[in-house]
Each structure stands twice: as C-alpha cells, then as structure tokens.
Design an enzyme around this catalytic site. Structure first.
Site, short mmCIF file in Angstrom:
data_model
loop_
_atom_site.label_atom_id
_atom_site.label_comp_id
_atom_site.label_asym_id
_atom_site.label_seq_id
_atom_site.Cartn_x
_atom_site.Cartn_y
_atom_site.Cartn_z
N CYS A 26 0.85 -1.20 0.00
CA CYS A 26 0.00 0.00 0.00
C CYS A 26 0.88 1.25 0.00
O CYS A 26 1.65 1.48 0.95
CB CYS A 26 -0.91 -0.02 1.22
N CYS A 38 0.17 3.66 2.94
CA CYS A 38 0.68 3.10 4.20
C CYS A 38 2.18 3.35 4.33
O CYS A 38 2.69 3.65 5.42
CB CYS A 38 0.39 1.61 4.26
#
Length: 349
Positions: A64, A67
């Site tokens: 991600c 993230c």
C-alpha cells in the site's frame, strides 16, 4: 629508473593500506546496533494486550503506497509514546487477516484508538502532530466508540475474524497453486468449487448422523395413542364449532323475533295515535258547527227583540194609556230571550 619503479609500488602500498583501514572500520560500524523500532507488531496471539491501557493501532499492507508514506510518521509517534503514556502497535493485514476481520478493516491505512477495552476509529491523517494532539487534547472523547456487535471483542467479530482467516488461507493456497506450482488459475478455481461442494456434503452427512444418534423414536403404542388423541381433539373441535354455529343461529332468530315484535308494537302505537287525532278532528268540527248554530240563534233573537222594541216605541208616543201593555210585552220578549239562551247553553253542554 629506480624512481619510476618505486612510484607504482608506493601507490600499491597506499591502496592496500586504505583497504586495510576500511576493513578495520567495517566491523566496528557493524557492531554499532541500529535503533530498534518502538512500534509493536500485533498478531492474533497477542492482540488482547490492547484491552488494557491506552493504545493506537495501525492496519497496513506492504504493497500500500499510502501506508508506506505514513511509516516514518508512525515511527516518530511511537518514539514519543512514553511521554504521551501510550502504546503504539501495527497490524499487517496480509499476515493477519483474522485481525483485519475482527476490526472489520475495509480501507488502508486504518487507525484505531483503544482505551481500557473501548475502541474508537481514528479518521484523521497519519501525521505525527495530528496524532499527538489527538492524544494530548483527548479528542477521542468526542468520537463514538465501537459498542455492541461492532466491538472487536464481541462474538460476531470473533466469527468475522474466523471467516477472514479462512479466506486468507484460501488466498495463500491459491497463490501457492498459481505462482509456486504454476497451475492455471481456472484449475485452481475448479479445485476450490469441488472442495466447497464436498465439504458441504460432508457437513450435511455429519448433521444427519448427529440427529440420528440423538433422536429417540417413540413406541408404536404411544404413536397410536397420539393419533387417537389427535382424532378425538379434532372431533371435539368440530362439535364445538357446530355448537357455536347453532348458538349463533338461535341468537339470530331471537333477535329477528324481537325486532318483529317491536315493529308490530310501533305500528299499533301509530294506529292509536292516528285514531286519537281523528277523534280530536271530529270533536273540533262538531264544536265549530254547534258554535255556528248558537251564533245564528243569537242573531235571530236579537232581530226579534229589535222588532218588538220598534213596535213598542210608537205606542209609548200615543199616550199614557198604552204604557202598561208595552212594559208587559218587553218583559215577555226578555223572558223568551233568556229561555232561548239557556236552551242553547244546555245543548252546548
């Protein structure tokens, strides 16, 4: 010649010395330990630690991008955890799908605040300053907590964690078939479909066996008695329905009779009233006729009296000799009038 030969030798010695220094400094640098991370990885085995104290959790995935952008901010926030008196953890949803199902994580990254087993969703940015103000200013008190079936410690979320863990294992198995073994994807799908059907059939067979083991058949006599009881109950119910219908019919007949009697009484009352009205009309007509007759008789008597007076007046003018007979005539006329009036009064009575 000697100086030209010594130049390359000195350069070689210098290079060897530099290499020796580098080799000597390398182990020393390797001995210096890197600063450990203050973020505690959370798994299905230790996630209950967040039920005590104050925690901040981050759910992420290695692939991600958003993230990865918040990793440095999250590490800085964890370093200041001691001053903030808070513990900081992280959960890899790829490695721990059960925890993502327990918290019902649908977007990444996802942040949660926990205070003595009460969980709240943090929806702000994953920046150190915002996270620090969220704890220092206690902004989490204005956020609605996850209660009831949404709480990660509830039975429903435990079941959700089991489903997510099973789905994670199936996904890992699919990757093993397609990536490691090189099997086509459609073959993997067919395998999972067949496995699902077989598993359903086995579960149904297990349920049938369990029901047969715990089911106690009734004896024949008791079954016959139960059938007879059912029949008797049905017969009683039918009789009760018939009795209720007969009672309804009887009540309807009585109501009809009562209504007919009331109608007849009303008709009789109306006939009596009509007869009384007719009698009153006849009496009024008879009274009117008698009054007309009495009026006519009174008028006739008055005319006769006037004629008698006219006859008496010239006689009074002739002289005193005629006064006595005229007074006698007037008295006779008055007597006749009185008699006629009394007769009319008697007739009227």
């Amino acid at each position: 010649m000697a100086g030209g030969r010594c130049g390359p030798l000195w350069t070689a010695l210098l290079v060897a010395w530099v290499a020796a220094l580098a080799a000597a400094e390398g182990p020393e640098q390797a001995l210096v330990p890197a600063e450990p991370s203050r973020v505690q990885p959370m798994t299905a085995s230790n996630w209950t630690l967040v039920m005590e104290g104050e925690w901040m959790l981050k759910f992420y995935a290695p692939w991600c991008p958003s993230c990865q952008q918040t990793d440095s901010e999250w590490e800085t926030f964890a370093k200041n955890g001691e001053t903030l008196q808070i513990s900081v953890g992280k959960v890899d949803v790829i490695q721990e799908p059960g925890l993502s199902g327990r918290f019902f994580v649908t977007t990444l990254p996802a942040f949660f605040h926990a205070k003595d087993g009460i969980f709240r969703r943090y929806r702000g940015p994953g920046i150190f300053e915002d996270l620090q103000n969220y704890i220092l200013e206690k902004k989490w008190q204005s956020v609605e907590p996850l209660t009831g079936w949404k709480s990660p410690a509830s039975l429903t979320m435990s079941g959700m964690a089991g489903l997510f863990s099973i789905s994670g294992k199936i996904w890992h198995l699919h990757n093993y078939f397609t990536v490691t073994l090189g099997i086509p994807a459609w073959c993997s799908y067919v395998f999972f479909i067949i496995a699902t059907l077989v598993f359903g059939l086995l579960m149904g067979l297990v349920l049938v066996v369990i029901s047969e083991c715990f089911y106690v058949p009734l004896p024949r006599n008791s079954s016959e008695h139960s059938e007879q009881n059912q029949r008797s109950e049905e017969a009683q119910g039918a009789e009760q329905l018939q009795d209720a219908e007969e009672e309804k019919d009887d009540s309807n007949e009585e109501e009809n009779k009562d209504s007919l009697l009331d109608d007849e009484e009303e008709k009789e009352d109306l006939g009596d009233e009509d007869e009384a009205e007719e009698e009153e009309e006849v009496d009024s007509v008879a009274g009117g006729v008698e009054e007309e007759r009495s009026d006519a008789n009174d008028q006739g008597s008055l005319t006769e009296a006037s004629v008698a007076q006219e006859e008496v007046e010239p006689e009074e003018a002739n002289g005193d000799t005629l006064e006595q007979p005229s007074s006698a005539g007037t008295e006779a006329a008055e007597d006749s009038l009185r008699q006629r009036k009394s007769q009319h009064a008697n007739k009227a009575l």
